[in-house]
Design a protein around this motif. Structure first.
Motif, PDB file in Angstrom:
ATOM      1  N   LYS A  64       0.718  -1.242   0.112  1.00  0.00           N
ATOM      2  CA  LYS A  64      -0.043   0.034   0.055  1.00  0.00           C
ATOM      3  C   LYS A  64       0.868   1.246   0.090  1.00  0.00           C
ATOM      4  CE  LYS A  64      -4.031   1.968   1.600  1.00  0.00           C
ATOM      5  NZ  LYS A  64      -3.661   3.603   1.919  1.00  0.00           N
ATOM      6  N   LYS A  65       2.079   1.140   0.841  1.00  0.00           N
ATOM      7  CA  LYS A  65       2.808   2.162   0.786  1.00  0.00           C
ATOM      8  C   LYS A  65       3.300   2.641  -0.703  1.00  0.00           C
ATOM      9  CE  LYS A  65       4.056   4.061   5.001  1.00  0.00           C
ATOM     10  NZ  LYS A  65       4.271   5.726   5.227  1.00  0.00           N
ATOM     11  N   LEU A  66       3.915   1.739  -1.398  1.00  0.00           N
ATOM     12  CA  LEU A  66       4.191   1.891  -2.605  1.00  0.00           C
ATOM     13  C   LEU A  66       3.275   2.600  -3.529  1.00  0.00           C
ATOM     14  CD1 LEU A  66       6.384  -1.364  -3.157  1.00  0.00           C
ATOM     15  CD2 LEU A  66       7.337   0.723  -2.832  1.00  0.00           C
ATOM     16  N   LEU A  67       1.847   1.879  -3.472  1.00  0.00           N
ATOM     17  CA  LEU A  67       0.772   2.451  -4.125  1.00  0.00           C
ATOM     18  C   LEU A  67       0.530   3.816  -4.058  1.00  0.00           C
ATOM     19  CD1 LEU A  67      -1.428  -0.645  -4.482  1.00  0.00           C
ATOM     20  CD2 LEU A  67       0.049  -0.058  -6.388  1.00  0.00           C
ATOM     21  N   ASP A  68       0.442   4.073  -2.620  1.00  0.00           N
ATOM     22  CA  ASP A  68       0.206   5.536  -2.601  1.00  0.00           C
ATOM     23  C   ASP A  68       1.154   6.555  -2.921  1.00  0.00           C
ATOM     24  OD1 ASP A  68      -2.138   4.604  -1.336  1.00  0.00           O
ATOM     25  OD2 ASP A  68      -1.315   4.632   0.954  1.00  0.00           O
ATOM     26  N   ALA A  69       2.483   5.871  -2.866  1.00  0.00           N
ATOM     27  CA  ALA A  69       3.483   6.702  -3.545  1.00  0.00           C
ATOM     28  C   ALA A  69       3.438   7.134  -4.890  1.00  0.00           C
ATOM     29  CB  ALA A  69       5.057   6.189  -2.940  1.00  0.00           C
ATOM     30  N   GLY A  70       2.649   6.495  -5.601  1.00  0.00           N
ATOM     31  CA  GLY A  70       2.481   6.493  -6.965  1.00  0.00           C
ATOM     32  C   GLY A  70       3.324   5.514  -7.782  1.00  0.00           C
ATOM     33  N   ILE A  71       3.507   4.335  -7.212  1.00  0.00           N
ATOM     34  CA  ILE A  71       4.239   3.349  -7.859  1.00  0.00           C
ATOM     35  C   ILE A  71       2.966   2.465  -8.416  1.00  0.00           C
ATOM     36  CG2 ILE A  71       5.590   1.370  -7.919  1.00  0.00           C
ATOM     37  CD1 ILE A  71       7.313   3.202  -5.851  1.00  0.00           C
ATOM     38  N   LYS A  72       3.213   1.907  -9.673  1.00  0.00           N
ATOM     39  CA  LYS A  72       2.540   0.935 -10.584  1.00  0.00           C
ATOM     40  C   LYS A  72       2.241  -0.177  -9.779  1.00  0.00           C
ATOM     41  CE  LYS A  72       4.358   2.947 -14.837  1.00  0.00           C
ATOM     42  NZ  LYS A  72       4.766   2.431 -16.245  1.00  0.00           N
ATOM     43  N   LEU A  73       1.176  -0.729 -10.009  1.00  0.00           N
ATOM     44  CA  LEU A  73       1.089  -2.263  -9.284  1.00  0.00           C
ATOM     45  C   LEU A  73       1.708  -3.369  -9.998  1.00  0.00           C
ATOM     46  CD1 LEU A  73      -0.682  -3.703  -7.200  1.00  0.00           C
ATOM     47  CD2 LEU A  73      -2.322  -4.068  -9.003  1.00  0.00           C
ATOM     48  N   GLU A  74       1.896  -2.892 -11.372  1.00  0.00           N
ATOM     49  CA  GLU A  74       2.809  -3.850 -12.094  1.00  0.00           C
ATOM     50  C   GLU A  74       4.250  -3.939 -11.469  1.00  0.00           C
ATOM     51  OE1 GLU A  74       3.284  -2.380 -15.961  1.00  0.00           O
ATOM     52  OE2 GLU A  74       4.526  -4.125 -16.610  1.00  0.00           O
ATOM     53  N   GLN A  75       4.654  -2.636 -11.250  1.00  0.00           N
ATOM     54  CA  GLN A  75       6.208  -2.697 -10.677  1.00  0.00           C
ATOM     55  C   GLN A  75       6.163  -3.379  -9.297  1.00  0.00           C
ATOM     56  OE1 GLN A  75       8.816  -1.487 -12.004  1.00  0.00           O
ATOM     57  NE2 GLN A  75      10.328  -1.362 -10.468  1.00  0.00           N
ATOM     58  N   VAL A  76       5.014  -3.212  -8.522  1.00  0.00           N
ATOM     59  CA  VAL A  76       4.959  -3.580  -7.077  1.00  0.00           C
ATOM     60  C   VAL A  76       5.136  -4.938  -7.291  1.00  0.00           C
ATOM     61  CG1 VAL A  76       3.464  -3.814  -4.940  1.00  0.00           C
ATOM     62  CG2 VAL A  76       3.457  -1.523  -6.216  1.00  0.00           C
ATOM     63  N   ARG A  77       4.389  -5.830  -8.070  1.00  0.00           N
ATOM     64  CA  ARG A  77       4.319  -7.111  -8.271  1.00  0.00           C
ATOM     65  C   ARG A  77       5.843  -7.634  -8.484  1.00  0.00           C
ATOM     66  NH1 ARG A  77      -1.253  -9.225  -9.274  1.00  0.00           N
ATOM     67  NH2 ARG A  77      -2.311  -7.605 -10.002  1.00  0.00           N
ATOM     68  N   LYS A  78       6.592  -7.223  -9.414  1.00  0.00           N
ATOM     69  CA  LYS A  78       7.605  -7.265  -9.649  1.00  0.00           C
ATOM     70  C   LYS A  78       8.799  -7.341  -8.195  1.00  0.00           C
ATOM     71  CE  LYS A  78       8.088  -5.688 -14.428  1.00  0.00           C
ATOM     72  NZ  LYS A  78       8.426  -4.528 -15.082  1.00  0.00           N
ATOM     73  N   VAL A  79       8.319  -6.373  -7.763  1.00  0.00           N
ATOM     74  CA  VAL A  79       9.444  -6.212  -6.537  1.00  0.00           C
ATOM     75  C   VAL A  79       9.112  -7.274  -5.325  1.00  0.00           C
ATOM     76  CG1 VAL A  79       9.564  -4.497  -4.485  1.00  0.00           C
ATOM     77  CG2 VAL A  79       9.334  -3.638  -6.785  1.00  0.00           C
ATOM     78  N   PHE A  80       7.756  -7.533  -5.412  1.00  0.00           N
ATOM     79  CA  PHE A  80       7.433  -8.522  -4.254  1.00  0.00           C
ATOM     80  C   PHE A  80       7.950 -10.108  -4.796  1.00  0.00           C
ATOM     81  CE2 PHE A  80       5.876  -5.116  -2.443  1.00  0.00           C
ATOM     82  CZ  PHE A  80       5.916  -5.373  -0.905  1.00  0.00           C
ATOM     83  N   GLU A  81       7.671 -10.049  -6.051  1.00  0.00           N
ATOM     84  CA  GLU A  81       8.202 -11.473  -6.540  1.00  0.00           C
ATOM     85  C   GLU A  81       9.786 -11.620  -6.137  1.00  0.00           C
ATOM     86  OE1 GLU A  81       7.732 -12.338 -10.891  1.00  0.00           O
ATOM     87  OE2 GLU A  81       5.743 -11.905 -10.288  1.00  0.00           O
ATOM     88  N   TYR A  82      10.517 -10.662  -6.530  1.00  0.00           N
ATOM     89  CA  TYR A  82      11.911 -10.519  -6.360  1.00  0.00           C
ATOM     90  C   TYR A  82      12.116 -10.806  -4.674  1.00  0.00           C
ATOM     91  CZ  TYR A  82      16.694  -8.938  -5.807  1.00  0.00           C
ATOM     92  OH  TYR A  82      18.067  -9.027  -5.599  1.00  0.00           O
ATOM     93  N   LEU A  83      11.481 -10.193  -3.618  1.00  0.00           N
ATOM     94  CA  LEU A  83      11.744  -9.999  -2.497  1.00  0.00           C
ATOM     95  C   LEU A  83      11.427 -11.416  -1.788  1.00  0.00           C
ATOM     96  CD1 LEU A  83      10.509  -6.621  -0.963  1.00  0.00           C
ATOM     97  CD2 LEU A  83      12.684  -7.505  -1.300  1.00  0.00           C
ATOM     98  N   ARG A  84      10.657 -12.167  -2.369  1.00  0.00           N
ATOM     99  CA  ARG A  84      10.022 -13.606  -1.863  1.00  0.00           C
ATOM    100  C   ARG A  84      11.103 -14.548  -2.005  1.00  0.00           C
ATOM    101  NH1 ARG A  84       4.966 -12.386  -3.756  1.00  0.00           N
ATOM    102  NH2 ARG A  84       3.659 -11.255  -2.160  1.00  0.00           N
ATOM    103  N   LYS A  85      11.827 -14.314  -2.969  1.00  0.00           N
ATOM    104  CA  LYS A  85      12.913 -15.214  -3.363  1.00  0.00           C
ATOM    105  C   LYS A  85      14.272 -14.785  -2.462  1.00  0.00           C
ATOM    106  CE  LYS A  85      11.409 -16.425  -7.997  1.00  0.00           C
ATOM    107  NZ  LYS A  85      11.340 -15.774  -9.342  1.00  0.00           N
ATOM    108  N   HIS A  86      14.509 -13.887  -2.395  1.00  0.00           N
ATOM    109  CA  HIS A  86      15.812 -13.092  -1.660  1.00  0.00           C
ATOM    110  C   HIS A  86      15.422 -12.820  -0.344  1.00  0.00           C
ATOM    111  CE1 HIS A  86      16.255 -12.875  -5.946  1.00  0.00           C
ATOM    112  NE2 HIS A  86      17.462 -12.733  -5.631  1.00  0.00           N
TER     113      HIS A  86
END
Lengths: 166, 166
Positions: B75-97
DNA sequence: TCACGGTCTCACATTGCTGTAACTACTTCG
DNA sequence: CGAAGTAGTTACAGCAATGTGAGACCGTGA
């Protein structure tokens, strides 16, 4: 492709090109977006050509050098994953709070507000990773979460069979 | 703010609440999003409840404490104006690392890559402006623009009446 | 069995494009 | 000047992503 042999641009030539401005098609190519996208942005008021706007079918848009700079910046933000909606806000703000020394400045978007910095700290960060950075403090998030969670968790425990906390 | 009078949550109570997990409705309220949104995110695989997922109509989702943390961050990222698409990528990455020391870490998204830092420089920046920062270097943009512009401007001058640059 | 809380499905809206065709203006050639 | 070609703009239709709301559907506890 375009570089024949001795085709160097002089300062004067560049100035000339800048004064003439750039067509929609040229602009789209330079910026690296589709013409349709550029057209959409103009029609939806994200950025209009400052030399001459379209006025009915058959007219020509003319983008200034400054417009191209803005367009480049817009594309950078989009590529970094920032919503167009947010980008609109940012440039609305920036157009009011003029930026004179663009080359040295950095745009900093912090939630709602927009700022232009050339201070020490931010420049240090930019020298490390050039381009756009999105930084999120998870410590703060965790604190907020705890805070928001307390009343919910309390209400939940009230409904449990044995209330050992009264 | 939260300490009313006798209604304190003990460490044990908090632990208990965390073990039970949180329903969809509760989660949505805590995180500050609509239930429909939470449902949508679960169905589209942005984030699923890790304690128990939905399995047919009538089943119940159970979100863990960690899920809530992630949802808050999202939600923080979305509120800051970041695209959901980008957020998806970020958390995909974070769950692995995996991130073990979440409280001390900071997510840094730089164009394509995602990193987790707790180094000196970034912490300095975060202490100034807490939350999400989007930083863009206009100097770099201007340089790129000049570079991209040269061939276009040259082609343009080739078509002008008098060619004084051959 | 009935109410309640929760999930699932469907229809619909908005945003941000993209593609195509029609239209207009500028340019050039005769 | 007038016709044809070209570049640019406009109108319209369509698409995917991201939701939202209504209501059907399901399971559990009283």
């Amino acid at each position: 492709m375009t570089e024949t042999t001795g085709q160097q641009m002089s300062e004067i030539d560049q100035q000339l090109a800048m004064d003439l401005g750039y067509s929609g098609t040229q602009t789209a190519k330079v910026v690296g977006i589709s013409y349709r996208q550029l057209d959409y942005w103009a029609r939806t008021d994200l950025i209009r050509p400052s030399l001459s706007d379209a006025s009915g079918s058959g007219s020509r848009r003319r983008y200034s050098y400054g417009d191209l700079l803005e367009l480049k910046a817009i594309k950078k933000l989009l590529d970094a994953g920032i919503k167009l909606e947010q980008v609109r806000k940012v440039f609305e703000y920036l157009r009011k709070h003029v930026t004179t020394d663009i080359a040295a400045a950095h745009i900093v978007i912090d939630g709602g507000s927009v700022n232009v910095y050339d201070g020490e700290q931010l420049i240090d960060v930019l020298q490390n990773g050039q381009g756009v950075l999105n930084v999120l403090s998870l410590g703060g998030v965790q604190d907020e979460l705890k805070h928001d969670l307390a009343p919910i968790a309390a209400a939940m425990l009230d409904k449990l069979p044995r209330t050992s906390h009264g």
